[in-house]
Design an enzyme around this catalytic site. Sequence first.
Site, mmCIF file in Angstrom:
data_model
loop_
_atom_site.group_PDB
_atom_site.id
_atom_site.type_symbol
_atom_site.label_atom_id
_atom_site.label_comp_id
_atom_site.label_asym_id
_atom_site.label_seq_id
_atom_site.Cartn_x
_atom_site.Cartn_y
_atom_site.Cartn_z
ATOM 1 N N THR A 125 29.934 -72.099 30.080
ATOM 2 C CA THR A 125 29.896 -70.799 29.393
ATOM 3 C C THR A 125 30.733 -69.735 30.100
ATOM 4 O OG1 THR A 125 27.935 -70.055 30.591
ATOM 5 C CG2 THR A 125 27.548 -71.170 28.489
ATOM 6 N N THR A 181 27.667 -76.251 32.501
ATOM 7 C CA THR A 181 26.222 -76.383 32.703
ATOM 8 C C THR A 181 25.611 -77.370 31.719
ATOM 9 O OG1 THR A 181 26.058 -74.181 33.629
ATOM 10 C CG2 THR A 181 24.066 -75.029 32.627
HETATM 11 C C1 SIN Z 1 30.308 -73.172 33.878
HETATM 12 O O1 SIN Z 1 30.799 -72.249 33.235
HETATM 13 O O2 SIN Z 1 30.857 -74.289 33.987
HETATM 14 C C2 SIN Z 1 29.005 -72.987 34.572
HETATM 15 C C3 SIN Z 1 28.111 -72.021 33.883
HETATM 16 C C4 SIN Z 1 27.708 -72.435 32.500
HETATM 17 O O3 SIN Z 1 28.176 -73.390 31.896
HETATM 18 O O4 SIN Z 1 26.807 -71.722 31.972
#
Ligand code: SIN
Length: 326
Positions: free
Chosen positions: A88, A12
């Site tokens: 995340t 993200t």
């Molecule tokens: C991901 O994990 O690539 C998408 C969600 C995020 O980064 O919060």
Amino acid sequence: MPRLALIATGGTIAGSGSQENYTAGVLGADVLLGAVAELRRLADWHVEQPFALDSRDMEPAHWLLLAARVQAMLDDPAIDGIVITHGTDTLEESAFALDLLLPAGKPVVLTAAMRPATSLSSDGPLNLLQAACVALHPAARERGVLVVANGLIIAAQQLRKTSTHAVEALQPQAGAAPLGQVIGEIVQLPPGQPPRSAPLQVQPGELPRVDILYAHAGATPDLIAACVAAGARGLVLALSGHGSIPQSWRPALAQARASSLQVVRATRISAGGVWPNCNEDDTANGWLAAGPLSPQQARVLLILALAGQAHPDPQPLSGLFARYHA
Ligand code: SIN
């Protein structure tokens, strides 16, 4: 001028769209770096983008690829520290895998964001800046892999994602404190103990399949046999309470152990962990206990440990899990 490496992997933090509707991993490493003018004031940058993924699609092979790129940066005398951007969602797994695979030394700092780069009040730019500040800080050396998010400095092994949407989703596990904090560009990181163990030795190649089974009221044992039939070499059980095995699972687990499948008792509860021979006779059953590791972290450890077992210097599994029982 110090020199940092930025290894961007997607997430993200590199996402584009609004907070409710976006695509992760679409902005390149140069865009992330270019968005924060202070980063060029702090350091010269070597930039790499080995892949760009929504981290839900991260696979164990990506951990090895990433570890190899970080190792190259650790070996490069011109690089002072390494910052990795990541999603995340599976950050807990990648951070722990890197912590197991890499030697301590130069700072290795992962960071991420809960809000995409193009959304209002995106948290990525400040997280990236603060990760760079930590990667330049002398107290971040010899600490193992660190995660910096939302002003917190968290040890890889203690990282938990605790919310599906809150900006402060990345936290230390229940009952643990962060190692330090970052206020603006000021790093508060008290000196720490040196990390405990040498890195795991894993050769590139096919990694063993390890599945996680989630226990719940009425959970049937047939999935255990299905895991064995699918070629799993290990099974992590995300059990209720203090690692309580459902009675209906016991015969299937005994059969799985008889066919050399490794079984780890972990818990679906966020605090407390599962300790050896507490609540169950692990020794008699040949089971391992996850200790404070989450089911997904126990799976990381089991995959890497089983991969190492195929090689000349086998790492006894119980000793590896016992590192976390102290
Ligand atoms: C991901 O994990 O690539 C998408 C969600 C995020 O980064 O919060």
